[in-house]
Design a protein around this motif. Sequence first.
Motif, PDB file in Angstrom:
ATOM      1  N   LEU A  61      12.944 105.738  53.800  1.00  0.00           N
ATOM      2  CA  LEU A  61      13.619 106.587  54.174  1.00  0.00           C
ATOM      3  C   LEU A  61      14.186 106.760  55.628  1.00  0.00           C
ATOM      4  O   LEU A  61      15.531 106.637  56.072  1.00  0.00           O
ATOM      5  CB  LEU A  61      13.487 107.833  54.028  1.00  0.00           C
ATOM      6  N   PHE A 118      14.012 103.929  57.535  1.00  0.00           N
ATOM      7  CA  PHE A 118      14.895 102.822  57.743  1.00  0.00           C
ATOM      8  C   PHE A 118      16.124 102.853  57.248  1.00  0.00           C
ATOM      9  O   PHE A 118      17.096 102.433  57.919  1.00  0.00           O
ATOM     10  CB  PHE A 118      14.074 101.491  57.148  1.00  0.00           C
ATOM     11  N   VAL A 119      16.534 103.581  56.174  1.00  0.00           N
ATOM     12  CA  VAL A 119      17.708 103.781  55.766  1.00  0.00           C
ATOM     13  C   VAL A 119      18.515 104.801  56.871  1.00  0.00           C
ATOM     14  O   VAL A 119      19.676 104.348  57.018  1.00  0.00           O
ATOM     15  CB  VAL A 119      17.942 104.456  54.386  1.00  0.00           C
ATOM     16  N   ILE A 120      17.951 105.735  57.110  1.00  0.00           N
ATOM     17  CA  ILE A 120      18.497 106.549  58.252  1.00  0.00           C
ATOM     18  C   ILE A 120      19.052 105.667  59.425  1.00  0.00           C
ATOM     19  O   ILE A 120      20.082 105.697  60.071  1.00  0.00           O
ATOM     20  CB  ILE A 120      17.833 107.785  58.546  1.00  0.00           C
ATOM     21  N   LEU A 121      18.008 104.764  59.798  1.00  0.00           N
ATOM     22  CA  LEU A 121      18.353 103.870  61.186  1.00  0.00           C
ATOM     23  C   LEU A 121      19.565 103.055  60.902  1.00  0.00           C
ATOM     24  O   LEU A 121      20.296 102.738  61.722  1.00  0.00           O
ATOM     25  CB  LEU A 121      17.180 103.400  61.386  1.00  0.00           C
ATOM     26  N   PHE A 122      19.321 102.247  59.881  1.00  0.00           N
ATOM     27  CA  PHE A 122      20.658 101.622  59.379  1.00  0.00           C
ATOM     28  C   PHE A 122      21.787 102.194  59.245  1.00  0.00           C
ATOM     29  O   PHE A 122      22.689 101.591  59.823  1.00  0.00           O
ATOM     30  CB  PHE A 122      19.967 100.814  57.845  1.00  0.00           C
TER      31      PHE A 122
END
Lengths: 283, 160
Positions: free
Chosen positions: B15, B17-21
């Motif tokens: 989660l 990493f998805v937010i960061l991406f």
Amino acid sequence: MTKRQKIVFFSVVAAVVALLVVGIVLTNGLYERDATIQETMKDAILHGNDKISLFGLPVNPGLISAYIVTGLLLLFAAIVRIFVIPKFRYVPGKFQTMLEQAVGMFDGLARGNSPHKNGVLGAYIFAAGAYIFFGTLFELFGIPWITINGESVTLPAPLSDINGAIAMGGFTYLFILIGGIAANRGRGLLRGLKEFSLPISMSFRLFGALLSGMLVTELVYYYFALSFVVPVIVGILFTVLHAVIQAYVLSMLTSMYYGEVTEPPVKKTKRSKKIKRGSEVTV
Amino acid sequence: MPLNIDWQQILLHALNFVILFAGLYFLLYRPVKAFMKKRREHYESMDAAAADKTKRAEELKASYEEKLAAADEEIAEKSRRAKAEADEAAAQIRQAAEAQAQAIVEEARASAAREKERMERGARGEIAAIVTQATEKIVLHDSASEAYDAFLNAAEKDDE
């Protein structure tokens, strides 16, 4: 600088160094180690005793590091988006050149390794590369945090936590698989599934590389005699090196596998087997 | 789980990493790439405009060179024609001059012939008159020697 000034300068430096060394030696006995090197290293890998509370949920320190790194990166991106990007010029300055180089490098990597479909790939490896690079450098700051047990722990690199590494490797594999399905439907899915070992290899490569760096650092700091000069090399040089290497390796592997699964199928030309009877020669 | 693998924490990392991406894509990657594309298009349009201008200039140059070549050809043609006309006129003048010269020469020859004939005729008359006079003198007044001398004197006088 005259000869007299040089003598004074070096004498002052030597005196300060000597005082610091004496202080370090005298204060060493004030703190007793509550764990052996084996226990310290086991904790560094398994995080059995150094859980941190995240809104009541006990988590590994690596997750806190991950959120801090993400927060800092997003804050930086927001500042750049609001204050810098609107002032971009056709003839770029130093900071603009650096940003363009970073974006252009990952975009070029995506285009080069996956020429048929690379729309989101560039952005993905940009984010992954930035996360691995800055996440690895994050351990250099040695930010202390309080565990559930009330002990102090230094926040490690997010990917030195096996859960972080598995999340990164697994998510990357999922990204490749979805890219393959979007580009080639069933064929893309099969190509993706063919690389079933990819999430494991990616996860454990990251975990192994970052954990080894952390273990070496732990080992160095554990022994008093190794706490001079050596940390400069081990802590900074090794950390920076494997930050660059791991970011590059994961970006490169992701773009290569993505290019492989999104490559359109090559149509085989059917050879005509019909032989004209009139052209046959009888001896 | 072995190695302290925790599925909940894996999902929390994912989660994160998805937010960061998503954040990096919208805040940094896309705007920078859009700017780079805009700049590339700007320079490509400038390049295309420059290429178009160069092409037009080359076409203009080619047309001017064509015109210059046609003008050179025209000048050479006119020069050739003028030279031919001048040669023809010179030939005509020369022929007329030659004819005129021929006529003058013939006229001079005819005139000389006529003068010669006239002079011969005159001389023949004078000789006849002298002979007649000498004969008269010889016969009428003097001896033969005197008559001969008188004849010679009269002849010398005529020659002078």
